[in-house]
Design a protein around this motif. Structure first.
Motif, PDB file in Angstrom:
ATOM      1  N   ALA A 129      -3.832  -3.460  -1.942  1.00 18.29           N
ATOM      2  CA  ALA A 129      -4.711  -3.310  -0.780  1.00 18.29           C
ATOM      3  C   ALA A 129      -3.960  -2.818   0.453  1.00 18.29           C
ATOM      4  O   ALA A 129      -4.511  -2.780   1.550  1.00 18.29           O
ATOM      5  N   GLU A 130      -2.684  -2.439   0.298  1.00 23.71           N
ATOM      6  CA  GLU A 130      -1.878  -2.089   1.482  1.00 23.71           C
ATOM      7  C   GLU A 130      -2.014  -0.613   1.848  1.00 23.71           C
ATOM      8  O   GLU A 130      -1.021   0.081   2.077  1.00 23.71           O
ATOM      9  N   TRP A 131      -3.249  -0.150   1.904  1.00 28.34           N
ATOM     10  CA  TRP A 131      -3.477   1.274   2.176  1.00 28.34           C
ATOM     11  C   TRP A 131      -3.020   1.678   3.568  1.00 28.34           C
ATOM     12  O   TRP A 131      -2.501   2.769   3.767  1.00 28.34           O
ATOM     13  N   ASP A 132      -3.217   0.774   4.528  1.00 27.82           N
ATOM     14  CA  ASP A 132      -2.815   1.108   5.897  1.00 27.82           C
ATOM     15  C   ASP A 132      -1.292   1.218   6.009  1.00 27.82           C
ATOM     16  O   ASP A 132      -0.771   2.131   6.642  1.00 27.82           O
ATOM     17  N   ALA A 133      -0.598   0.277   5.359  1.00 20.45           N
ATOM     18  CA  ALA A 133       0.871   0.324   5.390  1.00 20.45           C
ATOM     19  C   ALA A 133       1.380   1.588   4.698  1.00 20.45           C
ATOM     20  O   ALA A 133       2.343   2.218   5.166  1.00 20.45           O
ATOM     21  N   LEU A 134       0.736   1.952   3.622  1.00 24.62           N
ATOM     22  CA  LEU A 134       1.120   3.182   2.906  1.00 24.62           C
ATOM     23  C   LEU A 134       0.907   4.408   3.798  1.00 24.62           C
ATOM     24  O   LEU A 134       1.757   5.301   3.872  1.00 24.62           O
ATOM     25  N   THR A 135      -0.233   4.419   4.486  1.00 26.60           N
ATOM     26  CA  THR A 135      -0.527   5.523   5.408  1.00 26.60           C
ATOM     27  C   THR A 135       0.558   5.634   6.479  1.00 26.60           C
ATOM     28  O   THR A 135       1.058   6.719   6.767  1.00 26.60           O
ATOM     29  N   ASP A 136       0.908   4.467   7.054  1.00 20.24           N
ATOM     30  CA  ASP A 136       1.920   4.468   8.117  1.00 20.24           C
ATOM     31  C   ASP A 136       3.260   4.996   7.603  1.00 20.24           C
ATOM     32  O   ASP A 136       3.951   5.754   8.281  1.00 20.24           O
ATOM     33  N   TRP A 137       3.621   4.582   6.382  1.00 18.30           N
ATOM     34  CA  TRP A 137       4.891   5.026   5.817  1.00 18.30           C
ATOM     35  C   TRP A 137       4.879   6.550   5.615  1.00 18.30           C
ATOM     36  O   TRP A 137       5.833   7.245   5.939  1.00 18.30           O
ATOM     37  N   MET A 138       3.775   7.055   5.112  1.00 16.40           N
ATOM     38  CA  MET A 138       3.704   8.508   4.884  1.00 16.40           C
ATOM     39  C   MET A 138       3.696   9.263   6.200  1.00 16.40           C
ATOM     40  O   MET A 138       4.248  10.353   6.325  1.00 16.40           O
TER      41      MET A 138
END
Lengths: 339, 194
Positions: free
Chosen positions: A29-38
């Protein structure tokens, strides 16, 4: 990977791989964290996209069951070295020596054929586990060292502990005829559930979190979801994650019927049935999403190859069969010719 | 880099009143998460490997949302992001396909349908060959790591469950998984090196 030459790229690559692995979890569910990393660096997204694509392709290749997998070199080793089965297991000395231990819990006769059997030491206890696997479309009968017989359906994985009296069904379908020993009960784990034999013939099925336990003779104790259920012959219990159903009566003659190619369902989705058809025929078969959730009750017969079997079962299941390259697809009757 | 969307306005006009009954729930989730979704898509496309088609993909995602019955979904937001992820993968794949045509497994598989027998046999041979190489790569990390990879990636068994099934620690499962992933992902870049 080529980019490993550059330490920074290698670090990006390693982080991207971590995301790819974590994303595979159903509860990711860590889509936001993934977005931030990208978002932090264009190379992040590039690396992640590339690995994701590779991951998807590799998985789709490995998931097609009809292409034969070469026999494991380990097995040949295992067969040759059966007499030396008692050699000490040493992980550190490479992959070969510890494989030999597998033979000690199995009668040598069980090791004929091209299927997989391999052993490794578990952690932290110095237990040895042997994993027995059948490929799709394959059937195996094995005899454990204590005389207990196990019939394995296709696409089934079974882990056997060193003493041969504790078994875990990792995936698939297996029927056990257990040699009873009151001082040393035979135990099978299916995920969180455990079946303990009290002199028994039972049939087990596991697909991910779902499992069926059916008893055809003797008595067995099922421990699941905090409940203890004493099973009588002709009873079946369904388990789905942590939920455990009540024992239902099931025709004794149909329990383990898959060994004769007969599959009986009281209430199954086509998605689950397709899984069985794949395991039994070894051909890649899928259910179109229009029909995947249809329910079926009754018996179907595996006879011949996938084409012959599907020709026989499709009318019973109320579907048409369409061929999509190497894959067979079950579709709703009107859809056969629509692309 | 990303051409900004006049289509954004279109979605607002569409939702939620004009949305078909069945997918109303997921289109609502789409609207609620629109800006995060947009960031997710844009972030992925910044590296240049996906081109500048964020708006198209958002539009397609919106259309797909309308065909989904939200009642069957446990975590709609995750579902939506996963759909977005798959969409990007499809797009990257299409672009890649243009670059190296012949070696693309998906391409080969797509073409198997309805082809002449000889071509089919040849492509099937290529596919088998590629699978053999892939299998060798996977098995090179050891039987246990290969088994763990298959359980996790192909069968979808959670890591904790695999650890319990095999009687190994969770960190062993994690290490094995990483090793196996590295082996099979390296595969696609260098099938010719073997």
């Amino acid at each position: 990977m080529n980019s490993k030459a550059n330490p920074l790229d290698a670090m990006v690559e390693a982080q991207a791989l971590s995301w790819v692995i974590r994303m595979q979890r159903a509860d990711f569910a860590e889509w936001d964290a993934l977005t931030d990393w990208m978002d932090a660096d264009p190379r992040h997204a590039d690396s992640f996209n590339r690995l994701s694509l590779q991951d998807a392709e590799v998985a789709s290749m490995l998931a097609v069951p009809s292409l034969p997998v070469p026999p494991s070199p380990v097995l040949a080793e295992l067969r040759e070295d059966t007499p030396r089965a008692a050699a000490p297991a040493e992980r550190s000395s490479g992959t070969r020596p510890w494989m030999r231990i597998a033979a000690s819990i199995l009668l040598p006769v069980a090791l004929a054929g091209g299927w997989l059997a391999h052993t490794f030491r578990s952690h932290p206890a110095p237990l040895r586990v042997t994993v027995l696997q059948t490929g799709p479309g394959e059937r195996r009968d094995i005899t454990l060292a204590d005389g207990t017989r196990v019939a394995l359906a296709g696409a089934t994985s079974l882990a056997v502990d060193a003493d041969g009296r504790h078994v875990r069904l990792l995936n698939g379908r297996a029927m056990f005829t257990v040699v009873h020993d009151p001082h040393h009960p035979f135990r099978v784990d299916l995920g969180d559930a455990t079946v303990t034999d009290i002199g028994t013939v039972f049939d087990l099925y596991r697909w991910g979190a779902r499992a069926d336990v059916a008893l055809s003779s003797g008595a067995a104790l099922l421990t699941a979801g905090g409940q203890r259920i004493a099973l009588r012959p002709g009873q079946r219990v369904r388990i789905d994650g942590h939920s455990v159903g009540q024992p239902q009566s099931f025709p004794i003659e149909d329990i383990g019927g898959w060994r004769r190619g007969s599959l009986t369902y009281t209430d199954a989705t086509l998605a689950a049935i397709v899984n069985d058809l794949q395991a039994a025929t070894g051909a890649p078969i899928r259910a179109n999403q229009d029909v995947a959730n249809q329910h079926f009750a009754g018996s179907i017969q595996i006879s011949g190859d996938a084409e012959q079997t599907l020709a026989g079962v499709a009318p019973l299941l109320g579907v048409s069969v369409r061929r999509d390259g190497v894959v067979w697809e079950l579709v709703s009757p009107g859809q056969k010719d629509r692309r | 880099m990303v051409s900004s969307g006049s289509k954004l306005a279109d979605w607002s006009a569409l939702a939620p009143d004009n949305a078909p009954e069945r997918g109303a729930g997921l289109t609502a989730v789409f609207m609620d998460n629109r800006s995060r979704l947009m960031m997710f898509m844009r972030a992925r496309c910044r590296g240049g490997s996906v081109g500048t088609e964020v708006d198209d993909m958002m539009q397609e995602l919106w259309l797909r949302c309308q065909t989904v019955d939200v009642r069957a979904i446990g975590d709609p937001k995750s579902y939506l992001f996963r759909m977005a992820h798959n969409l990007v993968i499809d797009r990257v794949r299409q672009l890649e396909r243009g670059r190296h045509y012949e070696s693309d497994w998906a391409y080969v598989k797509d073409r198997l349908d309805g082809s002449a027998d000889a071509a089919l046999a040849e492509r099937s041979l290529i596919a088998r060959d590629r699978l053999r190489h892939l299998d060798a790569r996977l098995n090179s990390v050891g039987e246990r790591a290969a088994l763990i990879y298959r359980q996790y990636r192909i069968e979808g068994v959670p890591q904790a469950q695999i650890a319990a099934d095999l009687g190994v620690s969770l960190s062993t499962v994690e290490k094995d998984l990483r090793k196996a992933y590295e082996a099979v992902l390296a595969f696609r870049e260098g099938p010719d090196e073997e």
